[in-house]
Scaffold this active site. Sequence first.
Site, PDB file in Angstrom:
ATOM      1  N   GLU A  39       0.860  -1.193   0.000  1.00  0.00           N
ATOM      2  CA  GLU A  39       0.000   0.000   0.000  1.00  0.00           C
ATOM      3  C   GLU A  39       0.900   1.249   0.000  1.00  0.00           C
ATOM      4  O   GLU A  39       1.945   1.255   0.661  1.00  0.00           O
ATOM      5  CB  GLU A  39      -0.843  -0.055   1.286  1.00  0.00           C
ATOM      6  CG  GLU A  39      -1.759   1.127   1.530  1.00  0.00           C
ATOM      7  CD  GLU A  39      -2.498   0.994   2.876  1.00  0.00           C
ATOM      8  OE1 GLU A  39      -2.047   0.196   3.746  1.00  0.00           O
ATOM      9  OE2 GLU A  39      -3.518   1.679   3.063  1.00  0.00           O
ATOM     10  N   LYS A 110      -9.392   2.415  -2.074  1.00  0.00           N
ATOM     11  CA  LYS A 110      -9.636   1.718  -0.796  1.00  0.00           C
ATOM     12  C   LYS A 110     -11.004   2.085  -0.220  1.00  0.00           C
ATOM     13  O   LYS A 110     -11.294   3.271  -0.006  1.00  0.00           O
ATOM     14  CB  LYS A 110      -8.523   2.088   0.185  1.00  0.00           C
ATOM     15  CG  LYS A 110      -8.532   1.312   1.495  1.00  0.00           C
ATOM     16  CD  LYS A 110      -7.315   1.703   2.342  1.00  0.00           C
ATOM     17  CE  LYS A 110      -7.152   0.868   3.597  1.00  0.00           C
ATOM     18  NZ  LYS A 110      -5.938   1.231   4.356  1.00  0.00           N
ATOM     19  N   CYS A 143      -5.116  -3.288   2.391  1.00  0.00           N
ATOM     20  CA  CYS A 143      -4.864  -3.372   3.837  1.00  0.00           C
ATOM     21  C   CYS A 143      -6.129  -3.596   4.663  1.00  0.00           C
ATOM     22  O   CYS A 143      -6.705  -4.664   4.612  1.00  0.00           O
ATOM     23  CB  CYS A 143      -4.072  -2.139   4.285  1.00  0.00           C
ATOM     24  SG  CYS A 143      -3.121  -2.490   5.792  1.00  0.00           S
ATOM     25  N   VAL A 170      -0.362  -2.921  10.573  1.00  0.00           N
ATOM     26  CA  VAL A 170       0.241  -2.542  11.853  1.00  0.00           C
ATOM     27  C   VAL A 170      -0.258  -3.412  13.007  1.00  0.00           C
ATOM     28  O   VAL A 170       0.343  -3.419  14.066  1.00  0.00           O
ATOM     29  CB  VAL A 170      -0.029  -1.049  12.179  1.00  0.00           C
ATOM     30  CG1 VAL A 170       0.728  -0.143  11.231  1.00  0.00           C
ATOM     31  CG2 VAL A 170      -1.519  -0.714  12.157  1.00  0.00           C
TER      32      VAL A 170
HETATM   33  C1  ACM Z   1      -3.998  -0.058   7.092  1.00  0.00           C
HETATM   34  O1  ACM Z   1      -5.102  -0.144   6.573  1.00  0.00           O
HETATM   35  N1  ACM Z   1      -2.990   0.516   6.472  1.00  0.00           N
HETATM   36  C2  ACM Z   1      -3.747  -0.605   8.433  1.00  0.00           C
END
Ligand code: ACM
Length: 263
Positions: A39, A110, A143, A170
């Site tokens: 990402e 996203k 992510c 994370v």
């Molecule tokens: C994330 O969505 N970068 C944790």
Amino acid sequence: MRIGILQYRPRYLDREGNLDTVEGLLKSAPALDLLVLPELFASGYFFRRREDLERVAEPIPEGPTTEAVLRWARQLNAVIVAGLPERTGEHFYNSALIASPTGVVDVYRKAHLFYEEKRYFSPGPGPLRVYDLGRFRLGVMICYDWRFPECARTLALKGAEVIAHPSNLVRPEAQEAIRIRALENRLFIATANRWGEESNGKEVLRFTGHSQVVDPNGERILFTEPQATGLFCVDIDPALAREKRITAWNDLFLDRRPDLYEL
Ligand code: ACM
């Protein structure tokens, strides 16, 4: 088919330096069908201020990150899914470019924004799409989208065999939980995660590395070290993801009861 995952430690806002680093890591790449990059792979993630994002966000397909990814897709003769900050007329999106040797296939924005991404980015409007690329059918999540079973399920029901998953994970539970997304949908998930840490000036985020490719049984067939840098590859048979039968009596999709799932 062969999937490549690129994991490294990007430098915050050093787009040109990061593009050079990735170019170097791809120099000795073997033959690949699909390459997944993290990402926001060349920009950094934890923006300190809007102006920082403005410095590195780019329109697609005109921007330098898109140009580099399209060049790599031609050189490698592979499809590449790569995260970058996209700027349109009015909005910033946390996007994934889907690039083929012949050009831009699409851009996925996203859908589920994580934490302070909400300060800067607009949520992607959808729809969630599946791309028939000949050898395999591709879906894309970015992510934190993993946290929503509906996202992988929708891609699976639309025919995805492989989900490319550019990430800056994370949370320590993510990689383990993503195995369940693959198991419950009987498909492959290829997660390219970065490592290193970034601070927004007040707080530090540590990215967990441990990129992985998970098969339709939820088994890891590739799993990198937390601070590994490199291109990591694994061969898969996407046809395995077409078989949704799990016993002589059970088919994962035919056994669904959408009549009970209506809200
Ligand atoms: C994330 O969505 N970068 C944790």
